[in-house]
Design a protein around this motif. Structure first.
Motif, PDB file in Angstrom:
ATOM      1  N   ALA A 102     -17.281  -5.904   0.608  1.00 12.21           N
ATOM      2  CA  ALA A 102     -16.112  -6.386   1.353  1.00 12.21           C
ATOM      3  C   ALA A 102     -14.938  -6.572   0.401  1.00 12.21           C
ATOM      4  N   GLU A 103     -15.231  -7.177  -0.760  1.00  8.01           N
ATOM      5  CA  GLU A 103     -14.185  -7.352  -1.762  1.00  8.01           C
ATOM      6  C   GLU A 103     -13.636  -6.011  -2.221  1.00  8.01           C
ATOM      7  N   GLY A 104     -14.534  -5.055  -2.375  1.00  5.49           N
ATOM      8  CA  GLY A 104     -14.116  -3.726  -2.821  1.00  5.49           C
ATOM      9  C   GLY A 104     -13.186  -3.054  -1.822  1.00  5.49           C
ATOM     10  N   PHE A 105     -13.587  -3.042  -0.572  1.00  8.73           N
ATOM     11  CA  PHE A 105     -12.744  -2.416   0.463  1.00  8.73           C
ATOM     12  C   PHE A 105     -11.404  -3.144   0.578  1.00  8.73           C
ATOM     13  N   THR A 106     -11.484  -4.487   0.649  1.00  9.18           N
ATOM     14  CA  THR A 106     -10.254  -5.262   0.805  1.00  9.18           C
ATOM     15  C   THR A 106      -9.309  -5.014  -0.369  1.00  9.18           C
ATOM     16  N   GLY A 107      -9.890  -4.962  -1.583  1.00 14.21           N
ATOM     17  CA  GLY A 107      -9.063  -4.667  -2.754  1.00 14.21           C
ATOM     18  C   GLY A 107      -8.352  -3.332  -2.599  1.00 14.21           C
ATOM     19  N   GLY A 108      -9.060  -2.342  -2.067  1.00 17.01           N
ATOM     20  CA  GLY A 108      -8.449  -1.030  -1.851  1.00 17.01           C
ATOM     21  C   GLY A 108      -7.322  -1.084  -0.829  1.00 17.01           C
ATOM     22  N   PHE A 109      -7.589  -1.746   0.288  1.00 21.08           N
ATOM     23  CA  PHE A 109      -6.550  -1.825   1.334  1.00 21.08           C
ATOM     24  C   PHE A 109      -5.311  -2.547   0.788  1.00 21.08           C
ATOM     25  N   ASP A 110      -5.567  -3.636   0.042  1.00 22.11           N
ATOM     26  CA  ASP A 110      -4.436  -4.376  -0.525  1.00 22.11           C
ATOM     27  C   ASP A 110      -3.674  -3.553  -1.551  1.00 22.11           C
ATOM     28  N   GLY A 111      -4.374  -2.582  -2.138  1.00 23.87           N
ATOM     29  CA  GLY A 111      -3.751  -1.814  -3.215  1.00 23.87           C
ATOM     30  C   GLY A 111      -2.788  -0.735  -2.722  1.00 23.87           C
ATOM     31  N   VAL A 112      -2.805  -0.457  -1.431  1.00 20.95           N
ATOM     32  CA  VAL A 112      -1.894   0.570  -0.909  1.00 20.95           C
ATOM     33  C   VAL A 112      -0.463   0.059  -1.058  1.00 20.95           C
ATOM     34  N   SER A 113       0.420   0.900  -1.595  1.00 19.12           N
ATOM     35  CA  SER A 113       1.730   0.380  -1.976  1.00 19.12           C
ATOM     36  C   SER A 113       2.559   0.050  -0.747  1.00 19.12           C
ATOM     37  N   GLN A 114       3.391  -0.994  -0.897  1.00 18.76           N
ATOM     38  CA  GLN A 114       4.221  -1.458   0.202  1.00 18.76           C
ATOM     39  C   GLN A 114       5.191  -0.365   0.637  1.00 18.76           C
ATOM     40  N   THR A 115       5.644   0.449  -0.314  1.00 14.13           N
ATOM     41  CA  THR A 115       6.627   1.476   0.059  1.00 14.13           C
ATOM     42  C   THR A 115       5.988   2.531   0.956  1.00 14.13           C
ATOM     43  N   GLN A 116       4.698   2.798   0.769  1.00  7.98           N
ATOM     44  CA  GLN A 116       4.014   3.726   1.682  1.00  7.98           C
ATOM     45  C   GLN A 116       3.974   3.140   3.090  1.00  7.98           C
ATOM     46  N   ILE A 117       3.683   1.861   3.161  1.00  9.61           N
ATOM     47  CA  ILE A 117       3.608   1.209   4.469  1.00  9.61           C
ATOM     48  C   ILE A 117       4.993   1.181   5.113  1.00  9.61           C
ATOM     49  N   ASP A 118       6.023   0.885   4.285  1.00 14.52           N
ATOM     50  CA  ASP A 118       7.390   0.898   4.808  1.00 14.52           C
ATOM     51  C   ASP A 118       7.760   2.275   5.360  1.00 14.52           C
ATOM     52  N   SER A 119       7.384   3.345   4.647  1.00  8.73           N
ATOM     53  CA  SER A 119       7.776   4.659   5.178  1.00  8.73           C
ATOM     54  C   SER A 119       7.074   4.940   6.485  1.00  8.73           C
ATOM     55  N   GLY A 120       5.834   4.492   6.605  1.00  9.29           N
ATOM     56  CA  GLY A 120       5.155   4.657   7.882  1.00  9.29           C
ATOM     57  C   GLY A 120       5.848   3.883   8.993  1.00  9.29           C
ATOM     58  N   LYS A 121       6.203   2.636   8.670  1.00 12.29           N
ATOM     59  CA  LYS A 121       6.898   1.810   9.663  1.00 12.29           C
ATOM     60  C   LYS A 121       8.217   2.461  10.054  1.00 12.29           C
ATOM     61  N   ALA A 122       8.943   2.969   9.059  1.00  9.65           N
ATOM     62  CA  ALA A 122      10.253   3.562   9.336  1.00  9.65           C
ATOM     63  C   ALA A 122      10.116   4.768  10.262  1.00  9.65           C
ATOM     64  N   LEU A 123       8.919   5.352  10.322  1.00 11.87           N
ATOM     65  CA  LEU A 123       8.707   6.477  11.242  1.00 11.87           C
ATOM     66  C   LEU A 123       8.242   5.986  12.610  1.00 11.87           C
ATOM     67  N   GLY A 124       8.253   4.677  12.802  1.00 12.05           N
ATOM     68  CA  GLY A 124       7.925   4.140  14.119  1.00 12.05           C
ATOM     69  C   GLY A 124       6.440   3.979  14.375  1.00 12.05           C
ATOM     70  N   MET A 125       5.612   3.971  13.319  1.00 13.44           N
ATOM     71  CA  MET A 125       4.166   3.849  13.553  1.00 13.44           C
ATOM     72  C   MET A 125       3.801   2.428  13.968  1.00 13.44           C
ATOM     73  N   SER A 126       2.792   2.332  14.846  1.00 14.24           N
ATOM     74  CA  SER A 126       2.268   1.025  15.236  1.00 14.24           C
ATOM     75  C   SER A 126       1.346   0.516  14.132  1.00 14.24           C
ATOM     76  N   ASN A 127       0.952  -0.739  14.224  1.00 19.05           N
ATOM     77  CA  ASN A 127       0.043  -1.304  13.223  1.00 19.05           C
ATOM     78  C   ASN A 127      -1.234  -0.506  13.110  1.00 19.05           C
ATOM     79  N   TRP A 128      -1.755  -0.108  14.267  1.00 19.59           N
ATOM     80  CA  TRP A 128      -3.002   0.655  14.253  1.00 19.59           C
ATOM     81  C   TRP A 128      -2.790   2.021  13.600  1.00 19.59           C
ATOM     82  N   GLN A 129      -1.653   2.657  13.925  1.00 21.12           N
ATOM     83  CA  GLN A 129      -1.379   3.961  13.308  1.00 21.12           C
ATOM     84  C   GLN A 129      -1.184   3.841  11.798  1.00 21.12           C
ATOM     85  N   LEU A 130      -0.508   2.767  11.372  1.00 23.88           N
ATOM     86  CA  LEU A 130      -0.362   2.533   9.931  1.00 23.88           C
ATOM     87  C   LEU A 130      -1.729   2.428   9.268  1.00 23.88           C
ATOM     88  N   ALA A 131      -2.613   1.671   9.907  1.00 22.83           N
ATOM     89  CA  ALA A 131      -3.954   1.487   9.354  1.00 22.83           C
ATOM     90  C   ALA A 131      -4.685   2.824   9.315  1.00 22.83           C
TER      91      ALA A 131
END
Lengths: 219, 225, 246
Positions: A102-131
């Protein structure tokens, strides 16, 4: 070192070898499943479940497998829950490993850069689509090194099963030492047996880490 | 509930005996860490050496400890030292040595990782100030490496503490061994004592390890900022 | 009378007790290009990120295409399909090909057919002069190429407004031109409405219909057309232009 003794013990070690392998396999697969479920509950911030998961992870990461096994095997029966040694071993390994995974997976998810998430959001993705399209694929690949380390760790932890008399590799060696009083030979075979499992596996995992990393991030 | 097992915890000197067992475990872990970290720092330095043979030897040293489960390691020391070398030391001493060597191997990899990640400029500016290589290591590289790898080092400490649970296997009077004695003594009168004793031991390990885990996480987070 | 696309009213934002945006007011008409200029630091990028909900703000309101925006997560998610954004660090998705990068959101978010989305993506790729790179991965591209792909990726959503956040700041000087030319072309040929945060003064002078000059989170000058560059009103703006030395 008496080679004859080693040779005679090989059939028994082969049995222990098999036992270690299948227990490890079941434990690792189970731990991955438990770990993934826990990290998903944490990622999606499911109320209550999220808190329970973090209590579980901290409890199991901060206590030894041996005492977990003793509790399952010796203490639970007096409370009316009796299980075979092998069942206890697998449950112990799955939940110990689940906390680490669990720690391993969570560490990986947390490690995804914020700018990647921002670009996804900027394209109108929902939370589920971002995930689904950004956090999970990249996060999984980031977690591979830690998952790999956990796999090796869990295989080694099966040696502790010997305390509840599961006939895996270490238990086999200890039995033989008790019976024939020849420690050098049996310990030698024991170390070699672990090396046969762990050396190729760790090479394979290192190779896999590189492949996954390159496939995802290109470096 | 006069026969409730929980009463066993506080009967006579039981609770104090358990804490005594914990003390033995913590003490062995502390000594093993002390020696292991010192030795590991040296081995870590050796692993950045230019000499290929030196690097190879210590790489094999590390891999050996990576492959052999700690239980097996304890038995190697427990059986082979007395029989092969005639050293009849108590189990606690042998366990301390075995753990210290294990720690030194793991820590050497941490130190090596940190050393190669300390920027080269730092090394060069140290040398430019006229520090000897040895002074550079002690005053510049090791402190930086230590800070860089503090979370990993604390994690290693929590692992050592958890691993002391294996001491009972080579008959050291550790926490679990004391617990087992109390359980056996009370099995007839208080069959549920086993539940409470193991529960308490579980909790005691958690109480020792959890603050360390928190500390390591905090340090790791501070490092990221 | 030009059609108003965006209006920002009394927008203020703070992090904790540190206020970073002070009472921002401006409006933008369809087809206009606004450049936000000013010294580095927080402020311009933060303001830009407020405009598509990547940052929230404490007071004030945004009116987009005549509607006051209710700042809920679901609302922003809808609106972001109409407000494209390109970042300094390009941030293509490293695990997808160029074509997948461009078609992901049209297919998954806008539920357009794969065929149609891919056909359009190829047209966009031709337009940004990277037609041969459809099946390449981001790691095989140069910075300038990645940034042009990122622009194509935003365009594929058919936005009404595009936000550019220092999109040339991490590029090699030789690559900057190709990206700026593309943005210029978007303005001249497509009459795309754009807000651009940049430090490229020559480019800003050529392209800006409006200049917003910000310092320490406050709008110091809001000038139509090219006046800002020839006739700055405040001393700070004069100093800033002198320091940029273009």
């Amino acid at each position: 070192m008496d080679w004859q003794i080693i040779q005679q013990s090989l059939p028994q070690f082969a049995k222990g070898f098999q036992e270690t392998l299948w227990l490890s396999f079941v434990g690792i697969v189970g731990a991955m499943v438990v770990g993934l479920c826990c990290s998903l509950l944490q990622y999606f911030k499911v109320p209550v479940a999220k808190q329970l998961v973090s209590v579980y992870v901290e409890l199991f990461r901060n206590t030894p497998l041996l005492i977990q096994l003793f509790s399952l095997y010796y203490a639970f029966p007096v409370m009316g829950l009796k299980m075979s040694a092998v069942t206890c071993g697998i449950i112990g390994l799955v939940f110990l490993g689940g906390a680490y995974m669990a720690e391993g997976f969570t560490g990986g998810f947390d490690g995804v850069s914020q700018t990647q998430i921002d670009s996804g959001k900027a394209l109108g993705m929902s939370n589920w689509q971002l995930a689904r399209y950004i956090v999970f694929p990249q996060g999984f690949s980031l977690s591979v090194p830690s998952l790999a380390a956990n796999i090796i760790f869990l295989i080694k932890e099966t040696s502790i099963f010997s305390v509840i008399a599961i006939p895996e590799l270490t238990n086999t060696a200890l039995d033989l030492i008790g019976l024939y009083y020849r420690s050098n030979e049996y310990l030698f075979v024991l170390v070699i047996a672990y090396a046969i499992i762990l050396i190729p596996l760790s090479l394979l995992l290192t190779w896999l880490e590189k492949r996954v990393r390159y496939g995802t991030f290109g470096n | 509930m006069e026969h409730s097992g929980i009463s066993v915890l506080f009967q006579g000197r039981n609770f104090v005996r358990l804490l005594g067992g914990l003390w033995t475990s913590v003490w062995i872990a502390a000594l093993a860490l002390l020696f292991g970290l010192l030795l590991g720092a040296l081995i870590g330095l050796a692993r950045t050496s230019k000499n290929k043979l030196v690097r190879a030897i210590f790489r094999i040293y590390l891999e050996f400890f990576r492959i052999v489960p700690t239980v097996v390691l304890l038995f190697l020391f427990y059986y082979i030292l007395p029989r092969q070398f005639g050293l009849n030391w108590p189990g606690s001493v042998m366990a301390t040595i075995a753990f210290a060597l294990w720690v030194s191997a793991e820590f050497s990899d941490i130190v090596r990782g940190a050393l190669i990640s300390v920027p080269k400029v730092q090394q060069e500016s140290g040398l430019a100030l006229g520090l000897s290589k040895w002074q550079l290591f002690i005053y510049v590289l090791l402190p930086q490496a230590f800070q860089l790898e503090l979370p990993a080092t604390i994690n290693l400490a929590t692992r050592v503490i958890k691993t002391t649970s294996l001491l009972m296997m080579i008959s050291v009077m550790d926490l679990i061994n004391v617990g087992q004695q109390i359980i056996e003594a009370n099995n007839q009168s208080h069959p549920t004592a086993v539940f409470w004793i193991y529960g308490l031991i579980f909790l005691l390990y958690f109480i020792v390890d959890y603050p360390l885990s928190l500390w390591s996480k905090k340090v790791a987070r501070r490092k990221q900022d | 009378m030009a059609e108003r696309i965006l209006e920002v009213k009394n927008l203020s934002k703070s992090y904790g007790d540190q206020q970073v945006l002070h009472d921002i007011n401006f409006s933008l008409n369809k087809g206009e290009v606004m450049t936000m200029l000013g010294p580095s630091g927080i402020g311009k990028s933060t303001l830009l990120r407020c405009l598509n909900g990547l940052e929230d703000f404490q007071t004030g309101e945004l009116v987009f295409e005549g509607q006051t925006i209710k700042p809920s997560a679901a609302n922003w998610q809808q609106l972001r399909q109409k407000i494209g954004m390109v970042f300094q660090s390009y941030d293509l998705f490293p695990n997808m090909t160029v074509l997948q990068n461009i078609t992901l959101a049209p297919i998954k978010v806008q539920k357009r057919s794969k065929q149609e989305a891919e056909a359009e993506a190829r047209k966009l790729l031709k337009r940004v002069q990277l037609a041969d790179y459809a099946d390449a991965y981001p790691r095989e591209l140069s910075g300038g190429q990645k940034q042009r792909i990122a622009i194509a990726r935003a365009l594929a959503m058919h936005p009404d407004l595009m936000l550019f956040d220092e999109v040339t700041a991490s590029l090699d000087p030789e690559m900057v031109r190709s990206v700026l030319d593309l943005i210029k072309e978007l303005s001249e040929q497509d009459h795309m409405t754009m807000i651009i945060v940049t430090h490229e003064m020559n480019f800003a002078r050529q392209i800006a219909d409006q200049v917003l000059f910000l310092d320490e989170g406050t709008i110091l000058e809001q000038t139509a057309g090219k006046d800002f560059f020839t006739n700055p009103q405040t001393q700070r703006a004069k100093d800033f232009l002198a320091s940029m030395d273009f």
